[in-house]
Write an enzyme that holds these catalytic residues in place. Sequence first.
Site, short mmCIF file in Angstrom:
data_model
loop_
_atom_site.label_atom_id
_atom_site.label_comp_id
_atom_site.label_asym_id
_atom_site.label_seq_id
_atom_site.Cartn_x
_atom_site.Cartn_y
_atom_site.Cartn_z
N LEU A 106 73.06 103.60 61.50
CA LEU A 106 72.50 102.76 60.29
C LEU A 106 73.49 103.01 59.02
CD1 LEU A 106 68.88 104.05 60.79
CD2 LEU A 106 69.91 101.98 61.45
N ASP A 122 79.62 97.14 55.94
CA ASP A 122 78.47 98.12 55.68
C ASP A 122 78.67 98.51 54.14
OD1 ASP A 122 78.19 98.29 58.31
OD2 ASP A 122 79.26 100.09 58.73
#
Length: 373
Positions: A127, A170
């Site tokens: 994540l 990201d």
Amino acid sequence: MAGAQTIVDKFHKRYPGSAAPRVWRAPGRVNLIGEHTDYNLGLVLPMAIDKACWVAIAPSGDGWLRVYSEQLDAGSQWRVEDIPNASPIGDWTDRVIGVAGELSRRGVEIAGANVLVDSEVPVGGGLSSSAALGVSLALALGGAREPLELAKLARAAEMDFVGVPCGIMDQFISAAGQEGSAVLLDCRSLEWRAVKLPADVAVVTANSMVKHQLGDSAYRTRVEECAEAARRLGVRSLRDATVEGLGVLEGVLLKRARHVVTENARVERFVGAASDPVEMGRIVTESHGSLRDDYEVSCAELDFLVEAALGVGGVFGARMIGGGFGGSTVNLVRAEAVEELEATLAAKYREYYGLTPEIHVCIAASGASEVIL
């Protein structure tokens, strides 16, 4: 604001007598579709999530930069004048000194400070805990407030100092996340737009709770394989390749290129089907097959979680996310079926692997910001 007050309390306990800190947050992310396409200058569709890395910072007044992590129960410190010449040592503090050094190279004066890091984003869970840390630190230490510039800064530190050959996805979504929406990002042009998902579709992640050692080395190998495939095809990156043109490749290079080319197409198909949960799920599951068979970055635990999820009524699709060889899966599921999915994954995974997957229903969150108490 409970998270902000919590980190302030922890900060004063760690640094008694310090001035009141400013607080910054940067979210983790879940990538709905478009895996391993970002460093190939392709298309991705991530969303920032409601789990963040929090940073509290106040002047130290003595010329030292001190950073402590609540999750790792560890810290480090550097004299400010030594930061531009520091070298990586191979642990989490490389991201701290990498960001500080990148800011220094860009003309930002790094002042002595006491810093506390408190992150809700699970490390190794796929994540993007590392990007959340880098982006939140970049903001706290005086980096750009404009999201794209902030993302570029954090990515530069990750690549040039930490040494990870990553794309910009990201860092971008951590900096520029949109509350209530995923974000379609073109990693070549850096153009982006928000994409709303159906209101009755929940996005659920399941953390396998494993991370195989092969992950880091295999990621670098995939980057190199894609670069070599592009070179043999005579294109700048695999973003410019087509399925029809892959015939000159063979073996591993053919498989890697085929995944990237078809994954870019899946992103476009997914966005076009964003009002059709059944088709969205079909595309997501197709992505897992490609990551497993062509890109070869899945593992037994991830495959197990995907298959278990697909056996639950109301689940539209499932796939692995992140670098691979552990980490998490993402599941698109009808909202009313979330509890059944959670119970099924927990029971089956615990029975087979003796581990309880960490499950999170993701809410699309806004990007990095300062939090005013």
